[in-house]
Design a protein around this motif. Structure first.
Motif, PDB file in Angstrom:
ATOM      1  N   LEU A   1      -6.029  -4.108   6.340  1.00 54.92           N
ATOM      2  CA  LEU A   1      -4.926  -4.053   5.358  1.00 54.92           C
ATOM      3  C   LEU A   1      -4.316  -5.783   5.516  1.00 54.92           C
ATOM      4  O   LEU A   1      -3.816  -6.267   4.784  1.00 54.92           O
ATOM      5  CB  LEU A   1      -3.798  -3.210   5.679  1.00 54.92           C
TER       6      LEU A   1
ATOM      7  N   SER B   1     -12.531  -1.385  -1.612  1.00 48.53           N
ATOM      8  CA  SER B   1     -12.107  -0.248  -2.511  1.00 48.53           C
ATOM      9  C   SER B   1     -12.928   0.686  -3.191  1.00 48.53           C
ATOM     10  O   SER B   1     -13.855  -0.023  -3.502  1.00 48.53           O
ATOM     11  CB  SER B   1     -10.948  -0.717  -3.411  1.00 48.53           C
TER      12      SER B   1
ATOM     13  N   TYR C   1       0.953  -1.057  -0.015  1.00 49.80           N
ATOM     14  CA  TYR C   1       0.009  -0.002  -0.018  1.00 49.80           C
ATOM     15  C   TYR C   1       0.859   1.118  -0.149  1.00 49.80           C
ATOM     16  O   TYR C   1       2.072   1.300   0.275  1.00 49.80           O
ATOM     17  CB  TYR C   1      -1.022  -0.049   1.086  1.00 49.80           C
TER      18      TYR C   1
ATOM     19  N   HIS D   1      -3.994   3.762  -0.987  1.00 53.13           N
ATOM     20  CA  HIS D   1      -4.424   3.001  -2.037  1.00 53.13           C
ATOM     21  C   HIS D   1      -3.397   1.719  -2.156  1.00 53.13           C
ATOM     22  O   HIS D   1      -2.357   1.903  -1.564  1.00 53.13           O
ATOM     23  CB  HIS D   1      -4.208   3.739  -3.518  1.00 53.13           C
ATOM     24  N   LYS D   2      -3.863   0.701  -2.874  1.00 47.97           N
ATOM     25  CA  LYS D   2      -2.951  -0.148  -3.218  1.00 47.97           C
ATOM     26  C   LYS D   2      -1.972  -0.165  -4.214  1.00 47.97           C
ATOM     27  O   LYS D   2      -2.263   0.660  -4.943  1.00 47.97           O
ATOM     28  CB  LYS D   2      -3.939  -1.718  -3.757  1.00 47.97           C
TER      29      LYS D   2
END
Length: 188
Positions: A180, A187, A101, A133-134
Protein backbone atom coordinates in the motif's frame (compact mmCIF):
# COMPACT_ATOMS: atom_id res chain seq x y z
CA UNK A 1 8.81 7.60 8.87
CA UNK A 2 5.76 5.88 7.39
CA UNK A 3 2.40 7.27 8.52
CA UNK A 4 -1.13 5.96 8.24
CA UNK A 5 -3.99 8.36 8.75
CA UNK A 6 -6.97 6.29 9.82
CA UNK A 7 -10.55 7.47 9.48
CA UNK A 8 -13.37 5.80 11.41
CA UNK A 9 -13.59 3.63 14.48
CA UNK A 10 -14.40 0.24 15.96
CA UNK A 11 -12.56 -2.85 17.10
CA UNK A 12 -11.08 -3.43 13.63
CA UNK A 13 -9.48 0.01 13.72
CA UNK A 14 -7.83 -0.81 17.05
CA UNK A 15 -6.46 -4.05 15.59
CA UNK A 16 -5.04 -2.26 12.53
CA UNK A 17 -3.41 0.33 14.77
CA UNK A 18 -1.74 -2.43 16.82
CA UNK A 19 -0.41 -4.04 13.61
CA UNK A 20 0.87 -0.67 12.37
CA UNK A 21 2.59 0.18 15.66
CA UNK A 22 4.30 -3.24 15.69
CA UNK A 23 5.71 -2.34 12.27
CA UNK A 24 6.93 1.05 13.59
CA UNK A 25 4.39 2.98 11.52
CA UNK A 26 3.17 6.32 12.88
CA UNK A 27 -0.63 6.42 13.26
CA UNK A 28 -3.02 9.38 13.27
CA UNK A 29 -6.78 9.01 13.65
CA UNK A 30 -9.68 11.19 12.57
CA UNK A 31 -12.82 9.89 14.24
CA UNK A 32 -16.39 11.00 14.80
CA UNK A 33 -17.81 11.80 18.26
CA UNK A 34 -19.92 8.60 18.04
CA UNK A 35 -16.89 6.40 17.31
CA UNK A 36 -14.77 8.05 20.02
CA UNK A 37 -17.28 7.05 22.74
CA UNK A 38 -17.70 3.49 21.45
CA UNK A 39 -16.42 0.71 23.72
CA UNK A 40 -13.94 -1.33 21.71
CA UNK A 41 -11.98 -3.45 24.20
CA UNK A 42 -13.51 -4.58 27.48
CA UNK A 43 -14.33 -1.23 29.15
CA UNK A 44 -12.04 0.85 26.95
CA UNK A 45 -13.46 3.45 24.59
CA UNK A 46 -11.76 4.25 21.31
CA UNK A 47 -10.72 7.63 22.72
CA UNK A 48 -9.06 6.01 25.75
CA UNK A 49 -7.45 3.31 23.60
CA UNK A 50 -5.89 6.02 21.39
CA UNK A 51 -4.65 7.89 24.47
CA UNK A 52 -3.15 4.69 25.91
CA UNK A 53 -1.23 4.10 22.67
CA UNK A 54 -0.15 7.78 22.48
CA UNK A 55 -1.82 8.17 19.07
CA UNK A 56 -2.49 11.67 17.71
CA UNK A 57 -6.23 11.84 17.12
CA UNK A 58 -8.99 14.26 16.26
CA UNK A 59 -12.62 13.86 17.27
CA UNK A 60 -14.52 15.83 14.69
CA UNK A 61 -17.72 16.09 12.70
CA UNK A 62 -15.81 17.35 9.65
CA UNK A 63 -12.27 16.56 8.47
CA UNK A 64 -10.00 19.55 8.94
CA UNK A 65 -7.96 19.82 5.74
CA UNK A 66 -5.26 21.94 7.39
CA UNK A 67 -4.69 19.33 10.13
CA UNK A 68 -4.76 16.56 7.54
CA UNK A 69 -2.14 18.25 5.35
CA UNK A 70 0.17 18.53 8.38
CA UNK A 71 0.66 14.76 8.19
CA UNK A 72 0.37 14.12 4.46
CA UNK A 73 3.39 16.27 3.58
CA UNK A 74 5.32 13.09 4.30
CA UNK A 75 5.61 11.13 1.04
CA UNK A 76 5.35 7.91 3.02
CA UNK A 77 1.76 8.57 4.10
CA UNK A 78 -1.42 6.70 3.23
CA UNK A 79 -5.04 7.03 4.31
CA UNK A 80 -7.17 4.18 5.56
CA UNK A 81 -10.91 4.14 6.27
CA UNK A 82 -12.62 1.72 8.65
CA UNK A 83 -16.33 2.42 9.00
CA UNK A 84 -15.69 6.12 8.50
CA UNK A 85 -18.43 8.68 9.05
CA UNK A 86 -17.26 10.63 5.99
CA UNK A 87 -17.56 10.35 2.24
CA UNK A 88 -14.20 11.24 0.73
CA UNK A 89 -14.32 13.98 -1.88
CA UNK A 90 -11.70 14.67 -4.55
CA UNK A 91 -9.85 17.25 -2.42
CA UNK A 92 -9.07 14.66 0.26
CA UNK A 93 -8.28 11.87 -2.21
CA UNK A 94 -5.87 14.26 -3.97
CA UNK A 95 -4.10 15.07 -0.68
CA UNK A 96 -3.18 11.38 -0.47
CA UNK A 97 -2.24 11.22 -4.15
CA UNK A 98 -4.90 8.48 -4.46
CA UNK A 99 -3.24 6.35 -1.77
CA UNK A 100 -6.33 6.11 0.41
CA UNK A 101 -7.99 2.77 1.07
CA UNK A 102 -11.03 1.20 2.71
CA UNK A 103 -11.97 -2.17 4.16
CA UNK A 104 -15.58 -3.01 3.35
CA UNK A 105 -17.46 -5.76 5.22
CA UNK A 106 -19.23 -7.23 2.21
CA UNK A 107 -18.58 -8.44 -1.32
CA UNK A 108 -17.80 -5.73 -3.86
CA UNK A 109 -19.01 -4.65 -6.30
CA UNK A 110 -22.36 -6.34 -5.58
CA UNK A 111 -22.82 -5.08 -2.01
CA UNK A 112 -21.80 -1.43 -2.10
CA UNK A 113 -22.82 1.00 0.62
CA UNK A 114 -23.24 1.00 4.37
CA UNK A 115 -24.15 -1.96 6.52
CA UNK A 116 -21.34 -4.27 5.47
CA UNK A 117 -21.49 -7.54 7.31
CA UNK A 118 -24.74 -6.58 9.09
CA UNK A 119 -26.57 -6.90 5.78
CA UNK A 120 -24.93 -10.26 5.16
CA UNK A 121 -26.38 -11.56 8.43
CA UNK A 122 -29.82 -10.10 7.73
CA UNK A 123 -29.84 -11.66 4.25
CA UNK A 124 -28.89 -15.01 5.85
CA UNK A 125 -25.86 -15.35 3.58
CA UNK A 126 -23.70 -18.38 4.22
CA UNK A 127 -20.49 -16.50 3.45
CA UNK A 128 -18.89 -13.38 4.85
CA UNK A 129 -16.53 -11.05 3.03
CA UNK A 130 -13.86 -8.49 3.69
CA UNK A 131 -12.87 -6.35 0.74
CA UNK A 132 -9.85 -4.05 0.55
CA UNK A 133 -10.18 -1.37 -2.11
CA UNK A 134 -8.94 2.04 -3.12
CA UNK A 135 -11.21 4.95 -2.34
CA UNK A 136 -12.49 7.15 -5.13
CA UNK A 137 -15.29 9.72 -5.26
CA UNK A 138 -18.05 7.13 -5.58
CA UNK A 139 -18.89 5.05 -2.52
CA UNK A 140 -17.26 1.61 -2.77
CA UNK A 141 -16.40 1.97 -6.48
CA UNK A 142 -12.60 2.13 -6.16
CA UNK A 143 -10.33 -0.58 -7.58
CA UNK A 144 -10.52 -3.79 -5.56
CA UNK A 145 -7.17 -4.91 -4.19
CA UNK A 146 -8.25 -8.10 -2.43
CA UNK A 147 -11.42 -9.86 -1.32
CA UNK A 148 -11.39 -12.48 1.41
CA UNK A 149 -14.35 -14.83 1.70
CA UNK A 150 -15.15 -16.90 4.76
CA UNK A 151 -17.88 -19.38 5.65
CA UNK A 152 -20.39 -18.34 8.28
CA UNK A 153 -22.15 -21.69 8.59
CA UNK A 154 -20.71 -22.39 12.04
CA UNK A 155 -21.52 -18.99 13.55
CA UNK A 156 -24.08 -18.98 16.31
CA UNK A 157 -24.52 -15.22 16.56
CA UNK A 158 -23.43 -11.87 15.06
CA UNK A 159 -20.53 -11.60 17.53
CA UNK A 160 -18.94 -14.74 16.05
CA UNK A 161 -19.38 -13.25 12.57
CA UNK A 162 -17.79 -9.97 13.66
CA UNK A 163 -14.80 -11.71 15.29
CA UNK A 164 -14.11 -13.67 12.10
CA UNK A 165 -14.53 -10.52 9.96
CA UNK A 166 -12.03 -8.64 12.16
CA UNK A 167 -9.49 -11.48 11.99
CA UNK A 168 -9.82 -11.87 8.20
CA UNK A 169 -9.62 -8.09 7.68
CA UNK A 170 -6.62 -7.65 9.97
CA UNK A 171 -4.77 -10.49 8.19
CA UNK A 172 -5.54 -8.92 4.80
CA UNK A 173 -4.32 -5.52 6.03
CA UNK A 174 -1.08 -7.00 7.34
CA UNK A 175 -0.48 -8.94 4.10
CA UNK A 176 -0.96 -5.86 1.88
CA UNK A 177 0.50 -3.18 4.13
CA UNK A 178 3.95 -2.74 2.59
CA UNK A 179 2.49 -2.72 -0.94
CA UNK A 180 0.00 0.00 0.00
CA UNK A 181 2.93 2.33 0.68
CA UNK A 182 4.92 1.40 -2.42
CA UNK A 183 1.96 1.39 -4.80
CA UNK A 184 2.89 -2.12 -5.93
CA UNK A 185 -0.73 -3.10 -5.94
CA UNK A 186 -2.35 -5.42 -8.39
CA UNK A 187 -6.01 -4.45 -8.50
CA UNK A 188 -8.61 -6.95 -9.67
Amino acid sequence: MKTIIFFGGGVLLSELIKISLNKKINCVVFTSPRHAKETILKNLTLKNFLKSKKINFYITRKINIKKLKKYTINKKCIGFSIGSAWIFKKNIIDIFKSRIYNIHGANLPSDRGGGGFSWQILKNNKNGFSCLHKINEKIDYGNIIETSKFSSRSFNNPIDWQKKYIKVSADMFKKNLSNLFTRKIISK
